[in-house]
Design a protein around this motif. Structure first.
Motif, PDB file in Angstrom:
ATOM      1  N   ARG A 146       0.828  -1.201   0.000  1.00 44.90           N
ATOM      2  CA  ARG A 146       0.000   0.000   0.000  1.00 44.90           C
ATOM      3  C   ARG A 146       0.866   1.256   0.000  1.00 44.90           C
ATOM      4  O   ARG A 146       1.964   1.272   0.554  1.00 44.90           O
ATOM      5  CB  ARG A 146      -0.904   0.008   1.244  1.00 44.90           C
ATOM      6  CG  ARG A 146      -2.030   1.035   1.187  1.00 44.90           C
ATOM      7  CD  ARG A 146      -2.862   1.051   2.447  1.00 44.90           C
ATOM      8  NE  ARG A 146      -4.158   1.656   2.205  1.00 44.90           N
ATOM      9  CZ  ARG A 146      -5.271   0.983   1.981  1.00 44.90           C
ATOM     10  NH1 ARG A 146      -5.255  -0.332   1.979  1.00 44.90           N
ATOM     11  NH2 ARG A 146      -6.409   1.617   1.754  1.00 44.90           N
ATOM     12  N   LYS A 171      -1.946  -1.123  -3.630  1.00 46.13           N
ATOM     13  CA  LYS A 171      -3.055  -0.197  -3.391  1.00 46.13           C
ATOM     14  C   LYS A 171      -2.510   1.217  -3.173  1.00 46.13           C
ATOM     15  O   LYS A 171      -1.495   1.394  -2.503  1.00 46.13           O
ATOM     16  CB  LYS A 171      -3.869  -0.644  -2.167  1.00 46.13           C
ATOM     17  CG  LYS A 171      -4.562  -1.988  -2.363  1.00 46.13           C
ATOM     18  CD  LYS A 171      -5.294  -2.420  -1.100  1.00 46.13           C
ATOM     19  CE  LYS A 171      -5.957  -3.783  -1.292  1.00 46.13           C
ATOM     20  NZ  LYS A 171      -6.626  -4.248  -0.055  1.00 46.13           N
ATOM     21  N   ASN A 216      -2.052   1.674   8.040  1.00 48.40           N
ATOM     22  CA  ASN A 216      -2.689   2.924   7.616  1.00 48.40           C
ATOM     23  C   ASN A 216      -2.173   4.109   8.439  1.00 48.40           C
ATOM     24  O   ASN A 216      -1.849   5.168   7.899  1.00 48.40           O
ATOM     25  CB  ASN A 216      -4.214   2.821   7.742  1.00 48.40           C
ATOM     26  CG  ASN A 216      -4.929   3.928   7.008  1.00 48.40           C
ATOM     27  OD1 ASN A 216      -4.717   4.139   5.817  1.00 48.40           O
ATOM     28  ND2 ASN A 216      -5.793   4.661   7.715  1.00 48.40           N
ATOM     29  N   SER A 226      -7.455   8.472   5.424  1.00 49.38           N
ATOM     30  CA  SER A 226      -8.422   7.840   4.535  1.00 49.38           C
ATOM     31  C   SER A 226      -8.041   6.365   4.356  1.00 49.38           C
ATOM     32  O   SER A 226      -6.861   6.029   4.290  1.00 49.38           O
ATOM     33  CB  SER A 226      -8.404   8.566   3.183  1.00 49.38           C
ATOM     34  OG  SER A 226      -9.145   7.870   2.238  1.00 49.38           O
ATOM     35  N   PRO A 227      -9.038   5.468   4.340  1.00 49.23           N
ATOM     36  CA  PRO A 227     -10.477   5.661   4.159  1.00 49.23           C
ATOM     37  C   PRO A 227     -11.279   5.811   5.461  1.00 49.23           C
ATOM     38  O   PRO A 227     -12.506   5.830   5.409  1.00 49.23           O
ATOM     39  CB  PRO A 227     -10.899   4.390   3.435  1.00 49.23           C
ATOM     40  CG  PRO A 227      -9.976   3.351   4.000  1.00 49.23           C
ATOM     41  CD  PRO A 227      -8.655   4.053   4.201  1.00 49.23           C
ATOM     42  N   LYS A 278       0.508   5.875  -0.107  1.00 49.75           N
ATOM     43  CA  LYS A 278      -0.305   7.084  -0.046  1.00 49.75           C
ATOM     44  C   LYS A 278       0.471   8.210  -0.713  1.00 49.75           C
ATOM     45  O   LYS A 278       1.681   8.316  -0.529  1.00 49.75           O
ATOM     46  CB  LYS A 278      -0.625   7.477   1.407  1.00 49.75           C
ATOM     47  CG  LYS A 278      -1.584   6.524   2.134  1.00 49.75           C
ATOM     48  CD  LYS A 278      -1.838   6.997   3.560  1.00 49.75           C
ATOM     49  CE  LYS A 278      -2.749   6.042   4.327  1.00 49.75           C
ATOM     50  NZ  LYS A 278      -4.172   6.197   3.923  1.00 49.75           N
ATOM     51  N   ASP A 301      -3.641   5.191  -2.071  1.00 51.68           N
ATOM     52  CA  ASP A 301      -4.567   6.207  -1.582  1.00 51.68           C
ATOM     53  C   ASP A 301      -4.068   7.567  -2.063  1.00 51.68           C
ATOM     54  O   ASP A 301      -2.911   7.928  -1.824  1.00 51.68           O
ATOM     55  CB  ASP A 301      -4.627   6.219  -0.049  1.00 51.68           C
ATOM     56  CG  ASP A 301      -5.146   4.910   0.526  1.00 51.68           C
ATOM     57  OD1 ASP A 301      -5.827   4.187  -0.206  1.00 51.68           O
ATOM     58  OD2 ASP A 301      -4.856   4.630   1.704  1.00 51.68           O
ATOM     59  N   GLU A 308     -10.766   6.027  -0.749  1.00 50.74           N
ATOM     60  CA  GLU A 308      -9.622   5.181  -1.066  1.00 50.74           C
ATOM     61  C   GLU A 308      -9.650   4.863  -2.550  1.00 50.74           C
ATOM     62  O   GLU A 308     -10.690   4.562  -3.111  1.00 50.74           O
ATOM     63  CB  GLU A 308      -9.702   3.887  -0.259  1.00 50.74           C
ATOM     64  CG  GLU A 308      -8.574   2.888  -0.580  1.00 50.74           C
ATOM     65  CD  GLU A 308      -8.786   1.602   0.156  1.00 50.74           C
ATOM     66  OE1 GLU A 308      -7.949   0.729   0.014  1.00 50.74           O
ATOM     67  OE2 GLU A 308      -9.809   1.479   0.854  1.00 50.74           O
ATOM     68  N   GLN A 309      -8.473   4.928  -3.171  1.00 50.56           N
ATOM     69  CA  GLN A 309      -8.406   4.608  -4.588  1.00 50.56           C
ATOM     70  C   GLN A 309      -8.011   3.146  -4.746  1.00 50.56           C
ATOM     71  O   GLN A 309      -7.116   2.678  -4.100  1.00 50.56           O
ATOM     72  CB  GLN A 309      -7.349   5.510  -5.271  1.00 50.56           C
ATOM     73  CG  GLN A 309      -7.613   6.983  -5.082  1.00 50.56           C
ATOM     74  CD  GLN A 309      -8.956   7.399  -5.617  1.00 50.56           C
ATOM     75  OE1 GLN A 309      -9.426   6.813  -6.601  1.00 50.56           O
ATOM     76  NE2 GLN A 309      -9.586   8.353  -5.006  1.00 50.56           N
TER      77      GLN A 309
END
Length: 367
Positions: A232, A269, A323, A288-289, A234, A271, A366-367
């Motif tokens: 992940r 992933k 996160n 986010s999310p 961001k 964000d 979240e994208q």
């Protein structure tokens, strides 16, 4: 008499993309060495090269002194003035001493020295080429691997991709084509060394710069990137023009732009959140999310306490704290997350805060 030698030098310069001056300096040094070695000369000499007509001449150089101590290097003032009355002490007397067969000897002797200089010049050209590509993306082909590196063919050179900078779960076979991020370029005694990465945050940033025209044109700016490669990431984005939606620009129509980046990173992933100079808004966006009730800021400690609804605590923290960890890296603030009920017990919630609508703070999906 040495037309072939000069033509070879010119062709070599064109073929290798090397400055002609570099080659002729190398040839000059080689010819001086060849003359002294083959003719057992201790005299200082100068070689004159004329590529236009293929002429090659050698001149001895003797320094004019009052009293000669070394006849291989010096000449008496009286003797020098017998050649030319205008000579003075510390002038240099030159005399052509080009041997009849020097062209053949010089070409043979120069070969090794010139070859070495050519190799050095080629290395310099390659080094300069890749220094200019530092912090950029290159496409290469996997050549081979060992316990420490994957070796990536990058055209003129083989790049080194450390095994610990290969994304988790990625496997490569020889001849596979991959995109890599250039992290370091070194000029070593063994030649230029180029190090590349698949896990560096810069790779993610450059992929978006390539994929999103608004970023390339400077309309949208990537403010920060935090990444746990293969899992992940961001990124925070900002646009000076309030009419521009920086997040929407990065996502693209039907998510096409961000999906292209996700595909290149094998499903990592991503964000994408709005940047803000207000730490309350920025940290809320970065988490986010999850939704955020309030952010309590301690400027002195550069730390924050974030209050989230009870049912959002796990989401805000993320799996194994990911996160929250990524949000902290993205914003540069320490983040301590508490549930609403914990905050009430600790007396952190005022009546105004407790009654605040969850949507009062800005959040990004979240994208």
């Amino acid at each position: 008499m040495n037309t072939d030698l000069f033509e070879a030098m010119e062709n070599l310069a064109d073929e290798k993309g090397i400055d002609r001056e570099v080659l002729y300096e190398a040839l000059d040094a080689a010819l001086v060495s060849a003359y002294k070695k083959n003719f057992n000369s201790k005299t200082n000499v100068r070689v004159e090269l004329d590529p236009s007509d293929g002429e090659l001449k050698v001149y001895s150089r003797l320094k004019i002194v009052e009293e000669v101590e070394d006849r291989d290097l010096e000449i008496a003032l009286e003797e020098a003035q017998g050649i030319d009355p205008s000579y003075e002490v510390d002038d240099v007397v030159e005399n052509e001493v080009t041997p009849r067969n020097f062209g053949r000897i010089a070409a043979q002797a120069a070969k090794q020295v010139v070859t070495q200089r050519v190799r050095e010049a080629e290395r310099g050209v390659i080094y300069n080429d890749f220094v200019d590509r530092l912090d950029d993306i290159l496409i290469g082909t996997v050549q081979r691997m060992d316990p420490r590196y994957l070796y990536i063919h990058l055209g003129k050179i083989e790049g080194k991709l450390p095994i610990n900078e290969v994304m988790p779960a990625e496997t490569y076979n020889v001849h596979d084509r991959i995109k890599v991020y250039v992290t370091k370029v070194e000029n070593t005694s063994k030649g230029p060394q180029v190090y590349v990465s698949r896990t560096h945050p810069g790779l993610l940033k450059r992929l978006f710069e390539i994929e999103v025209p608004e970023i390339y044109e400077g309309i949208v700016e990537i403010m920060s990137v935090s990444r746990e490669a293969g899992d992940r990431s961001k990124i925070s984005v900002h646009a000076e023009d309030p009419e521009i939606d920086p997040v929407g620009s990065c996502v693209g129509q039907r998510g096409q732009r961000v999906q292209t980046v996700v595909d290149e990173l094998n499903g990592e992933k991503i964000d994408i959140v709005h940047y803000s100079e207000d730490p309350v808004v920025y940290i809320s966006n970065a988490l986010s999310p999850s939704k955020v009730i309030d952010v309590l800021v301690d400027e002195d400690e550069h730390a924050t306490t974030v209050i989230v609804p009870d049912n959002q605590l796990s989401l805000a923290i993320g799996k194994r704290g990911q996160n929250a960890r990524l949000a902290a890296k993205l914003t540069g603030w320490k983040i301590d997350i508490k549930s609403e009920s914990e905050a009430e017990e600790d007396g952190l919630l005022s009546s105004n805060t407790a009654s605040r609508n969850d949507d009062d703070l800005v959040h990004d999906d979240e994208q």
